[in-house]
Motif scaffolding. Structure first.
Motif, PDB file in Angstrom:
ATOM      1  N   ASP A   1       0.812  -1.211   0.000  1.00 34.73           N
ATOM      2  CA  ASP A   1       0.000   0.000   0.000  1.00 34.73           C
ATOM      3  C   ASP A   1       0.851   1.268   0.000  1.00 34.73           C
ATOM      4  OD1 ASP A   1      -2.386  -1.508   0.173  1.00 34.73           O
ATOM      5  OD2 ASP A   1      -2.098  -1.723   2.335  1.00 34.73           O
ATOM      6  N   ASN A   2       1.908   1.250   0.805  1.00 38.97           N
ATOM      7  CA  ASN A   2       2.679   2.477   0.996  1.00 38.97           C
ATOM      8  C   ASN A   2       4.183   2.304   0.836  1.00 38.97           C
ATOM      9  OD1 ASN A   2       0.537   4.518   2.016  1.00 38.97           O
ATOM     10  ND2 ASN A   2       0.174   2.710   3.269  1.00 38.97           N
ATOM     11  N   TRP A   3       4.630   1.105   0.499  1.00 40.37           N
ATOM     12  CA  TRP A   3       6.052   0.845   0.361  1.00 40.37           C
ATOM     13  C   TRP A   3       6.326   0.038  -0.901  1.00 40.37           C
ATOM     14  CZ3 TRP A   3      10.366   1.788   3.651  1.00 40.37           C
ATOM     15  CH2 TRP A   3      10.055   2.545   4.794  1.00 40.37           C
ATOM     16  N   GLN A   4       7.560   0.183  -1.386  1.00 41.73           N
ATOM     17  CA  GLN A   4       8.065  -0.656  -2.463  1.00 41.73           C
ATOM     18  C   GLN A   4       9.216  -1.481  -1.903  1.00 41.73           C
ATOM     19  OE1 GLN A   4      10.484   1.158  -5.632  1.00 41.73           O
ATOM     20  NE2 GLN A   4       9.171   0.159  -7.144  1.00 41.73           N
TER      21      GLN A   4
ATOM     22  N   LYS B   1       7.054   5.814  -3.649  1.00 46.86           N
ATOM     23  CA  LYS B   1       6.793   5.285  -2.312  1.00 46.86           C
ATOM     24  C   LYS B   1       8.121   5.066  -1.576  1.00 46.86           C
ATOM     25  CE  LYS B   1       2.679   2.602  -3.614  1.00 46.86           C
ATOM     26  NZ  LYS B   1       2.119   1.217  -3.731  1.00 46.86           N
ATOM     27  N   PRO B   2       8.129   5.142  -0.253  1.00 45.69           N
ATOM     28  CA  PRO B   2       9.330   4.735   0.482  1.00 45.69           C
ATOM     29  C   PRO B   2       9.738   3.325   0.072  1.00 45.69           C
ATOM     30  CG  PRO B   2       7.717   5.694   1.972  1.00 45.69           C
ATOM     31  CD  PRO B   2       7.032   5.535   0.642  1.00 45.69           C
ATOM     32  N   ALA B   3      11.049   3.089   0.014  1.00 43.29           N
ATOM     33  CA  ALA B   3      11.549   1.825  -0.519  1.00 43.29           C
ATOM     34  C   ALA B   3      12.452   1.123   0.489  1.00 43.29           C
ATOM     35  CB  ALA B   3      12.304   2.053  -1.819  1.00 43.29           C
TER      36      ALA B   3
ATOM     37  N   LEU C   1      14.503   6.064  -0.756  1.00 46.12           N
ATOM     38  CA  LEU C   1      15.101   4.815  -0.286  1.00 46.12           C
ATOM     39  C   LEU C   1      15.371   4.974   1.206  1.00 46.12           C
ATOM     40  CD1 LEU C   1      16.364   2.022  -0.551  1.00 46.12           C
ATOM     41  CD2 LEU C   1      18.478   3.117  -1.338  1.00 46.12           C
ATOM     42  N   LYS C   2      14.678   4.195   2.011  1.00 46.78           N
ATOM     43  CA  LYS C   2      14.706   4.399   3.464  1.00 46.78           C
ATOM     44  C   LYS C   2      15.443   3.299   4.229  1.00 46.78           C
ATOM     45  CE  LYS C   2      12.110   8.117   3.398  1.00 46.78           C
ATOM     46  NZ  LYS C   2      12.691   9.436   3.756  1.00 46.78           N
ATOM     47  N   VAL C   3      15.381   2.055   3.732  1.00 46.73           N
ATOM     48  CA  VAL C   3      15.839   0.922   4.531  1.00 46.73           C
ATOM     49  C   VAL C   3      16.574  -0.085   3.661  1.00 46.73           C
ATOM     50  CG1 VAL C   3      15.133  -0.984   6.052  1.00 46.73           C
ATOM     51  CG2 VAL C   3      13.851   1.158   6.070  1.00 46.73           C
ATOM     52  N   ILE C   4      17.658  -0.657   4.198  1.00 49.12           N
ATOM     53  CA  ILE C   4      18.319  -1.814   3.605  1.00 49.12           C
ATOM     54  C   ILE C   4      18.472  -2.864   4.698  1.00 49.12           C
ATOM     55  CG2 ILE C   4      20.420  -2.712   2.527  1.00 49.12           C
ATOM     56  CD1 ILE C   4      20.862   0.059   1.322  1.00 49.12           C
ATOM     57  N   ILE C   5      18.096  -4.103   4.380  1.00 48.62           N
ATOM     58  CA  ILE C   5      18.294  -5.210   5.317  1.00 48.62           C
ATOM     59  C   ILE C   5      19.170  -6.271   4.652  1.00 48.62           C
ATOM     60  CG2 ILE C   5      16.161  -4.816   6.579  1.00 48.62           C
ATOM     61  CD1 ILE C   5      14.891  -7.154   5.062  1.00 48.62           C
ATOM     62  N   SER C   6      20.005  -6.906   5.468  1.00 49.44           N
ATOM     63  CA  SER C   6      20.900  -7.928   4.943  1.00 49.44           C
ATOM     64  C   SER C   6      21.145  -8.981   6.003  1.00 49.44           C
ATOM     65  CB  SER C   6      22.229  -7.316   4.488  1.00 49.44           C
ATOM     66  OG  SER C   6      22.894  -6.704   5.584  1.00 49.44           O
ATOM     67  N   GLY C   7      21.822 -10.057   5.599  1.00 47.38           N
ATOM     68  CA  GLY C   7      22.249 -11.104   6.512  1.00 47.38           C
ATOM     69  C   GLY C   7      23.763 -11.170   6.499  1.00 47.38           C
TER      70      GLY C   7
END
Length: 278
Positions: free
Chosen positions: A135-138, A171-173, A210-216
């Motif tokens: 709805d609000n994010w990519q 959208k925020p990504a 571009l707001k967030v990056i997640i990794s392992g």
């Protein structure tokens, strides 16, 4: 049965709750948990326990993202088992590859730098350049693995794909990948982060949404910031690496864990790590 992979998610309150699990490192597909204390059994038990504990929490889970290293030995039966467990949650999920999903690491009893690396094909269910609209994010998922190597990369083709998706949606990504894109101040693992990271950051500078990056990959919890982006590293559901160590070292005092991310409809993010209770 859930359709895989999920391409679109809508939630009743316009908030998206994501469970990130990473670095499962399963090397055998067991049919049931026993009292066997082998490392193989431990990783499976921790994966199942982490998932069960997370989904018992008083928070709605809208999406599970598995950010690589699902296995330590590339065998179709292990992926079959993992996908069966995830399907049984009835929650949409997506999985991307880590280095162990495209590389068998031989002689694990030897020092890290002496081990033999054997290239393996990635399981077809692991996603590459996959987008999820909400709805609000990519949400943008990348395969950062390099067959036969520990290090990863963000290729120029990846960068072009990211630029295209970010240019056509304001959208925020969030970007999810296996390898970290900011050093975590452990020399041995930082030698195996995502290659081409500086080019990636240069090209992403144009996209303030571009707001967030997640990794392992790093088997530890860290939060860093660059260019207005919050970058999260997440613990393994199995064993942990000792932070801020230049040589390969396990953190035997850190319990397995997972990360929650709450993406709000105004582009803000709340995130925290939970560890196994026992």
């Amino acid at each position: 049965m859930l359709s895989y992979p999920v391409n679109q998610i809508s939630t009743p309150d316009a908030q998206l709750n994501i469970l990130q699990i990473t670095d499962l490192h399963l090397s055998t597909a067991f049919t049931s948990i026993t009292d066997d204390n082998s490392d193989e059994m431990l990783c499976q038990q921790c994966f199942e326990t982490a998932l069960q504990q997370a989904l018992r929490a008083d928070i709605r889970c809208d999406l599970i993202i598995v950010t690589g290293d699902l296995v330590s030995k590339v065998q179709p039966a292990i992926y079959d088992y993992i996908f069966e467990v995830l399907q049984a949650t009835n929650i949409p999920f997506v999985c991307i590859a880590g280095n162990h999903d495209v590389t068998d690491e031989m002689d694990s009893h030897l020092p890290f730098f002496q081990r033999e690396l054997i290239a393996q094909p990635a399981d077809a269910r692991l996603l590459s350049r996959h987008m999820i609209e909400t709805d609000n994010w990519q949400l943008l998922l990348l395969d950062s693995s390099i067959t036969g190597k520990v290090a990863g990369e963000i290729t120029l083709t990846d960068v072009d794909w990211l630029r295209e998706k970010l240019s056509t949606c304001d959208k925020p990504a969030l970007i999810a990948l296996h390898h970290h894109v900011i050093p975590v101040d452990s020399e041995w693992i930082d030698n195996h982060m995502a290659e081409n990271a500086e080019t990636f950051w240069e090209q992403m500078a144009a996209f303030a949404h571009l707001k967030v990056i997640i990794s392992g990959h790093t088997h530890q919890e860290q939060v860093r910031h660059r260019q207005g982006v919050t970058v999260y590293s997440t613990p393994s559901t199995c064993y942990q690496f000792k932070p801020y160590e230049d040589d390969f070292s396990y953190d035997k005092n850190a319990r397995p864990g997972y990360r929650w991310l709450q993406l709000a409809n105004n582009g803000t993010v709340a995130s925290w790590v939970e560890r196994l209770d026992t």
